[in-house]
Write a protein that holds these residues in place. Structure first.
Motif, PDB file in Angstrom:
ATOM      1  N   UNK A  24      -1.171  -3.395  10.760  1.00 23.21           N
ATOM      2  CA  UNK A  24      -2.304  -2.678  10.198  1.00 23.21           C
ATOM      3  C   UNK A  24      -1.839  -1.276   9.802  1.00 23.21           C
ATOM      4  N   UNK A  25      -1.523  -1.099   8.522  1.00 23.27           N
ATOM      5  CA  UNK A  25      -1.015   0.177   8.033  1.00 23.27           C
ATOM      6  C   UNK A  25      -2.095   1.250   7.971  1.00 23.27           C
ATOM      7  N   UNK A  26      -3.345   0.857   7.854  1.00 23.52           N
ATOM      8  CA  UNK A  26      -4.438   1.839   7.825  1.00 23.52           C
ATOM      9  C   UNK A  26      -4.669   2.467   9.201  1.00 23.52           C
ATOM     10  N   UNK A  59      11.826  -3.466   8.631  1.00 20.29           N
ATOM     11  CA  UNK A  59      11.150  -2.386   7.908  1.00 20.29           C
ATOM     12  C   UNK A  59      12.105  -1.203   7.743  1.00 20.29           C
ATOM     13  N   UNK A  60      12.797  -0.837   8.825  1.00 23.40           N
ATOM     14  CA  UNK A  60      13.736   0.286   8.767  1.00 23.40           C
ATOM     15  C   UNK A  60      14.887  -0.006   7.812  1.00 23.40           C
ATOM     16  N   UNK A  61      15.340  -1.248   7.767  1.00 23.06           N
ATOM     17  CA  UNK A  61      16.446  -1.629   6.896  1.00 23.06           C
ATOM     18  C   UNK A  61      16.039  -1.646   5.428  1.00 23.06           C
ATOM     19  N   UNK A  65      13.298   4.855   3.136  1.00 21.73           N
ATOM     20  CA  UNK A  65      12.725   6.100   2.608  1.00 21.73           C
ATOM     21  C   UNK A  65      11.202   6.049   2.520  1.00 21.73           C
ATOM     22  N   UNK A  66      10.606   5.145   3.273  1.00 24.21           N
ATOM     23  CA  UNK A  66       9.152   4.994   3.207  1.00 24.21           C
ATOM     24  C   UNK A  66       8.439   6.231   3.742  1.00 24.21           C
ATOM     25  N   UNK A  67       7.254   6.468   3.226  1.00 21.11           N
ATOM     26  CA  UNK A  67       6.427   7.540   3.783  1.00 21.11           C
ATOM     27  C   UNK A  67       5.504   6.993   4.874  1.00 21.11           C
ATOM     28  N   UNK A  68       5.736   5.738   5.260  1.00 22.91           N
ATOM     29  CA  UNK A  68       4.927   5.097   6.299  1.00 22.91           C
ATOM     30  C   UNK A  68       5.854   4.436   7.314  1.00 22.91           C
TER      31      UNK A  68
END
Length: 99
Positions: A24-26, A59-61, A65-68
């Motif tokens: 849940x990104x929100x 996700x890290x791989x 450069x994500x902002x989340x």
């Protein structure tokens, strides 16, 4: 959403149990929706910790450069009404994924 089939033994019989893990990104968290178990169940705990660690690693791989960033996301057990039987878990998982 990550539909999950966990193989486990119950009374010496190997069975499959379905549950849902939601990123849940929100709300900045992972959510577990299981129709029969809670976080007190050690087999559920072992399974979701392994899967969430894999999701965080991927996700890290793939999104370095994500902002989340999701590394610090907590895991929340979404309380739900438990069915009266132990064999409809796949149906409940699909119904929650449909929402």
């Amino acid at each position: 959403m990550f539909p999950t089939l966990q193989m486990m033994k119950v009374n010496r019989e190997e069975i499959g149990h379905y549950f849902l893990i939601v990123l849940n990104l929100c709300e900045n968290r992972f959510e577990v929706l299981d129709s029969t178990r809670t976080f007190q169940d050690e087999t559920l705990k072992t399974c979701y910790i392994t899967i969430v660690a894999g999701i965080k690693s991927l996700w890290a791989t793939h999104y370095p450069k994500t902002n989340k960033p999701i590394e610090g996301f907590d895991l929340v057990d979404i309380g739900m009404t438990k069915p009266s039987n132990n064999h409809d878990c796949g149906f409940h998982m699909l119904m929650h994924a449909d929402v």
